[in-house]
Design a protein around this motif. Structure first.
Motif, PDB file in Angstrom:
ATOM      1  N   HIS A  11     -10.922 -37.462  45.442  1.00 34.98           N
ATOM      2  CA  HIS A  11     -10.792 -37.624  44.008  1.00 34.98           C
ATOM      3  C   HIS A  11     -11.490 -36.537  43.196  1.00 34.98           C
ATOM      4  O   HIS A  11     -11.635 -36.679  41.991  1.00 34.98           O
ATOM      5  N   TRP A  12     -11.938 -35.459  43.788  1.00 35.42           N
ATOM      6  CA  TRP A  12     -12.708 -34.472  43.021  1.00 35.42           C
ATOM      7  C   TRP A  12     -12.134 -33.079  43.224  1.00 35.42           C
ATOM      8  O   TRP A  12     -11.880 -32.656  44.340  1.00 35.42           O
ATOM      9  N   LYS A  13     -11.911 -32.374  42.151  1.00 32.38           N
ATOM     10  CA  LYS A  13     -11.538 -30.969  42.224  1.00 32.38           C
ATOM     11  C   LYS A  13     -12.057 -30.261  40.991  1.00 32.38           C
ATOM     12  O   LYS A  13     -12.108 -30.843  39.912  1.00 32.38           O
ATOM     13  N   GLU A  14     -12.452 -29.016  41.170  1.00 32.09           N
ATOM     14  CA  GLU A  14     -13.103 -28.285  40.093  1.00 32.09           C
ATOM     15  C   GLU A  14     -12.361 -26.991  39.791  1.00 32.09           C
ATOM     16  O   GLU A  14     -11.864 -26.318  40.688  1.00 32.09           O
ATOM     17  N   ARG A  15     -12.286 -26.646  38.507  1.00 31.75           N
ATOM     18  CA  ARG A  15     -11.680 -25.377  38.088  1.00 31.75           C
ATOM     19  C   ARG A  15     -12.674 -24.628  37.217  1.00 31.75           C
ATOM     20  O   ARG A  15     -13.203 -25.159  36.246  1.00 31.75           O
ATOM     21  N   ASN A  16     -12.922 -23.380  37.563  1.00 28.00           N
ATOM     22  CA  ASN A  16     -13.821 -22.518  36.794  1.00 28.00           C
ATOM     23  C   ASN A  16     -13.070 -21.969  35.586  1.00 28.00           C
ATOM     24  O   ASN A  16     -12.082 -21.258  35.732  1.00 28.00           O
ATOM     25  N   CYS A  17     -13.554 -22.282  34.392  1.00 29.95           N
ATOM     26  CA  CYS A  17     -12.875 -21.882  33.164  1.00 29.95           C
ATOM     27  C   CYS A  17     -13.729 -20.944  32.305  1.00 29.95           C
ATOM     28  O   CYS A  17     -13.497 -20.809  31.102  1.00 29.95           O
ATOM     29  N   LEU A  18     -14.717 -20.284  32.919  1.00 28.91           N
ATOM     30  CA  LEU A  18     -15.622 -19.440  32.144  1.00 28.91           C
ATOM     31  C   LEU A  18     -14.882 -18.294  31.459  1.00 28.91           C
ATOM     32  O   LEU A  18     -15.148 -17.998  30.279  1.00 28.91           O
ATOM     33  N   VAL A  53     -18.662 -23.031  32.877  1.00 30.70           N
ATOM     34  CA  VAL A  53     -17.647 -23.842  32.201  1.00 30.70           C
ATOM     35  C   VAL A  53     -16.674 -24.317  33.270  1.00 30.70           C
ATOM     36  O   VAL A  53     -15.950 -23.515  33.858  1.00 30.70           O
ATOM     37  N   ASP A  54     -16.678 -25.600  33.546  1.00 29.71           N
ATOM     38  CA  ASP A  54     -15.828 -26.147  34.598  1.00 29.71           C
ATOM     39  C   ASP A  54     -15.028 -27.330  34.087  1.00 29.71           C
ATOM     40  O   ASP A  54     -15.488 -28.091  33.232  1.00 29.71           O
ATOM     41  N   LEU A  55     -13.837 -27.463  34.636  1.00 24.85           N
ATOM     42  CA  LEU A  55     -12.982 -28.607  34.364  1.00 24.85           C
ATOM     43  C   LEU A  55     -12.827 -29.346  35.688  1.00 24.85           C
ATOM     44  O   LEU A  55     -12.501 -28.731  36.712  1.00 24.85           O
ATOM     45  N   ASN A  56     -13.077 -30.632  35.678  1.00 25.38           N
ATOM     46  CA  ASN A  56     -13.030 -31.419  36.902  1.00 25.38           C
ATOM     47  C   ASN A  56     -12.057 -32.566  36.748  1.00 25.38           C
ATOM     48  O   ASN A  56     -11.847 -33.082  35.652  1.00 25.38           O
ATOM     49  N   ILE A  57     -11.484 -32.970  37.862  1.00 22.19           N
ATOM     50  CA  ILE A  57     -10.671 -34.182  37.873  1.00 22.19           C
ATOM     51  C   ILE A  57     -11.286 -35.134  38.877  1.00 22.19           C
ATOM     52  O   ILE A  57     -11.613 -34.758  40.004  1.00 22.19           O
ATOM     53  N   ARG A  58     -11.519 -36.361  38.434  1.00 19.95           N
ATOM     54  CA  ARG A  58     -12.132 -37.364  39.297  1.00 19.95           C
ATOM     55  C   ARG A  58     -11.509 -38.719  39.020  1.00 19.95           C
ATOM     56  O   ARG A  58     -11.554 -39.203  37.898  1.00 19.95           O
ATOM     57  N   LYS A  59     -10.908 -39.286  40.055  1.00 20.87           N
ATOM     58  CA  LYS A  59     -10.262 -40.594  39.953  1.00 20.87           C
ATOM     59  C   LYS A  59      -9.328 -40.664  38.749  1.00 20.87           C
ATOM     60  O   LYS A  59      -9.333 -41.616  37.976  1.00 20.87           O
ATOM     61  N   ILE A  63     -12.515 -34.212  33.298  1.00 24.07           N
ATOM     62  CA  ILE A  63     -13.883 -34.140  32.815  1.00 24.07           C
ATOM     63  C   ILE A  63     -14.271 -32.694  32.589  1.00 24.07           C
ATOM     64  O   ILE A  63     -14.116 -31.852  33.477  1.00 24.07           O
ATOM     65  N   ALA A  64     -14.769 -32.393  31.378  1.00 28.65           N
ATOM     66  CA  ALA A  64     -15.259 -31.048  31.053  1.00 28.65           C
ATOM     67  C   ALA A  64     -16.772 -31.014  31.213  1.00 28.65           C
ATOM     68  O   ALA A  64     -17.485 -31.845  30.650  1.00 28.65           O
ATOM     69  N   ILE A  65     -17.260 -30.068  32.001  1.00 24.52           N
ATOM     70  CA  ILE A  65     -18.690 -29.881  32.198  1.00 24.52           C
ATOM     71  C   ILE A  65     -19.013 -28.419  31.927  1.00 24.52           C
ATOM     72  O   ILE A  65     -18.507 -27.540  32.622  1.00 24.52           O
ATOM     73  N   TYR A  66     -19.829 -28.181  30.910  1.00 23.00           N
ATOM     74  CA  TYR A  66     -20.145 -26.796  30.581  1.00 23.00           C
ATOM     75  C   TYR A  66     -21.527 -26.682  29.941  1.00 23.00           C
ATOM     76  O   TYR A  66     -22.046 -27.624  29.347  1.00 23.00           O
ATOM     77  N   ASP A  67     -22.101 -25.516  30.094  1.00 25.97           N
ATOM     78  CA  ASP A  67     -23.396 -25.196  29.500  1.00 25.97           C
ATOM     79  C   ASP A  67     -23.496 -23.676  29.435  1.00 25.97           C
ATOM     80  O   ASP A  67     -23.667 -23.022  30.466  1.00 25.97           O
ATOM     81  N   VAL A  68     -23.343 -23.109  28.244  1.00 28.17           N
ATOM     82  CA  VAL A  68     -23.361 -21.659  28.092  1.00 28.17           C
ATOM     83  C   VAL A  68     -24.320 -21.238  26.986  1.00 28.17           C
ATOM     84  O   VAL A  68     -24.601 -22.002  26.053  1.00 28.17           O
ATOM     85  N   GLU A  69     -24.803 -20.021  27.105  1.00 27.74           N
ATOM     86  CA  GLU A  69     -25.580 -19.385  26.050  1.00 27.74           C
ATOM     87  C   GLU A  69     -24.673 -18.397  25.339  1.00 27.74           C
ATOM     88  O   GLU A  69     -23.985 -17.608  25.986  1.00 27.74           O
ATOM     89  N   VAL A  70     -24.681 -18.449  24.017  1.00 29.24           N
ATOM     90  CA  VAL A  70     -23.815 -17.592  23.217  1.00 29.24           C
ATOM     91  C   VAL A  70     -24.680 -16.691  22.333  1.00 29.24           C
ATOM     92  O   VAL A  70     -25.588 -17.173  21.643  1.00 29.24           O
ATOM     93  N   LYS A  71     -24.381 -15.389  22.361  1.00 30.36           N
ATOM     94  CA  LYS A  71     -25.098 -14.432  21.521  1.00 30.36           C
ATOM     95  C   LYS A  71     -24.118 -13.754  20.572  1.00 30.36           C
ATOM     96  O   LYS A  71     -23.050 -13.290  21.009  1.00 30.36           O
ATOM     97  N   LEU A 138     -10.461 -26.911  25.731  1.00 29.25           N
ATOM     98  CA  LEU A 138     -10.697 -26.622  27.143  1.00 29.25           C
ATOM     99  C   LEU A 138      -9.797 -27.477  28.015  1.00 29.25           C
ATOM    100  O   LEU A 138      -9.152 -26.995  28.951  1.00 29.25           O
ATOM    101  N   LYS A 139      -9.718 -28.760  27.720  1.00 23.55           N
ATOM    102  CA  LYS A 139      -8.872 -29.666  28.495  1.00 23.55           C
ATOM    103  C   LYS A 139      -7.390 -29.364  28.287  1.00 23.55           C
ATOM    104  O   LYS A 139      -6.609 -29.330  29.238  1.00 23.55           O
ATOM    105  N   LYS A 140      -7.029 -29.140  27.031  1.00 24.91           N
ATOM    106  CA  LYS A 140      -5.620 -28.932  26.704  1.00 24.91           C
ATOM    107  C   LYS A 140      -5.073 -27.658  27.331  1.00 24.91           C
ATOM    108  O   LYS A 140      -3.966 -27.645  27.881  1.00 24.91           O
ATOM    109  N   GLN A 141      -5.846 -26.581  27.241  1.00 27.75           N
ATOM    110  CA  GLN A 141      -5.361 -25.287  27.705  1.00 27.75           C
ATOM    111  C   GLN A 141      -5.496 -25.094  29.211  1.00 27.75           C
ATOM    112  O   GLN A 141      -4.770 -24.288  29.791  1.00 27.75           O
TER     113      GLN A 141
END
Length: 324
Positions: A11-18, A53-59, A63-71, A138-141
């Motif tokens: 039930h888990w897969k991850e996509r790198n969307c950085l 920046v990752d997009l995950n699918i679980r069950k 699910i969007a999981i991200y944490d970035v620093e922006v300058k 992020l989810k839509k695109q």
């Protein structure tokens, strides 16, 4: 059989969307501008975006999981006064919308404090407004091909592509004779306890033998036991159930054409309870070999890579290693 015994991993897969995030945030934030009472402030450029920046699918949930620093680089004016500087947002994350803005200026004289203050009070809210839509975009695109069902088991246009999908449902108790399959390339499957995304896979392999021999290699229990290296509960009979690899693979023969094709329901023991994919193997007799074509539908989304690898390793390569 390690890959086919990875309990719970279906039930888990991850996509790198950085990289997508970098482009999106650059487009959204560059040029953000506010004007008021003679003041003007603008984001000139996005200087860097670092983090995850990752997009995950679980069950069946996206699910969007991200944490970035922006300058960022900014510039502000009022009349003849001009000031520029940097803004650092240490944490743009999925679990917060309370952003911290670290603002620096290239001129710290008191006469320029009003410009810096304008940036803090007026420009940063405009930036926050641009960041509000990040998760949904992020989810839509990036999630349109992850085929996420809603709570009713339907594919929502906002979370998944509405084309080339099919819902396969079943309310009765799942058994080997009562299977849930999908015939479309991508789709959503339902069992008694789960609703989840599915995909289809295709493979080709060539064997130096006749099509009749290849058919027997895949259906005769004595031959199957050789390349599976375990007792094989299988027979070349329509309606017959089979179990291979000590029960890790099971299914049912649904249609057989000796020397030509094999159709069966097929599942891995760690897949969602009661869910069977549909497998069709076509055998094409060549002049000195047989070309095998596999088409499998209804593979749980997060088992796609493992299933492909294991067909090659435990079926095709094992057969070639056993019989030459």
């Amino acid at each position: 059989m390690a890959d086919w015994r990875n309990v719970g991993n279906w039930h888990w897969k991850e996509r790198n969307c950085l990289e997508w995030a970098k482009k999106y945030l650059d487009e959204q934030l560059t040029g953000v501008e506010v004007s008021k009472d003679g003041f003007n402030a603008k984001i000139d450029s996005v200087d860097s975006i670092t983090g995850d920046v990752d997009l995950n699918i679980r069950k069946g949930r996206l699910i969007a999981i991200y944490d970035v620093e922006v300058k960022l680089s900014w510039a502000a004016t009022k009349g003849d006064d001009k000031l520029s500087g940097k803004i650092t947002i240490p944490e743009v994350a999925h679990d917060t919308d309370d952003y911290v803005y670290d603002i620096t200026a290239n001129n710290s004289s008191s006469s320029m404090l009003s410009l810096k203050d304008f940036v803090r009070k007026q420009l940063t809210p405009a930036i926050t407004s641009k960041l509000e839509g990040f998760t949904e975009e992020l989810k839509k695109q990036n999630g349109t091909d992850m085929y996420i069902p809603d709570k009713n088991g339907k594919v929502s246009v906002s979370s998944a592509s509405s084309s080339n999908t099919q819902l396969a449902g079943g309310d009765s108790k799942p058994t080997a004779a009562n299977v849930v399959v999908t015939d479309s390339d991508v789709g959503v499957a339902s069992t008694k306890d789960n609703t989840f995304s599915t995909v289809s896979i295709s493979q080709n392999a060539e064997f130096v033998c006749s099509a009749q021999d290849m058919f027997a290699t895949l259906t005769d229990p004595q031959r199957v036991a050789i390349w599976t290296r375990a007792p094989a509960n299988i027979q070349a009979k329509e309606g017959a159930e089979f179990k291979l690899f000590n029960g890790h693979i099971e299914g049912k023969m649904t249609k057989l054409e000796p020397g030509k094709s094999i159709e069966q329901t097929w599942r891995v023991a760690t897949w969602p309870k009661g869910h069977y994919s549909k497998v069709k193997i076509d055998l094409d007799q060549q002049s000195s070999s047989t070309r095998l074509t596999l088409k499998q539908t209804g593979v749980p989304f997060n088992e796609e890579d493992a299933t492909k690898a294991n067909w090659e390793r435990y079926y095709w390569n094992s057969i070639k290693g056993s019989f030459g």
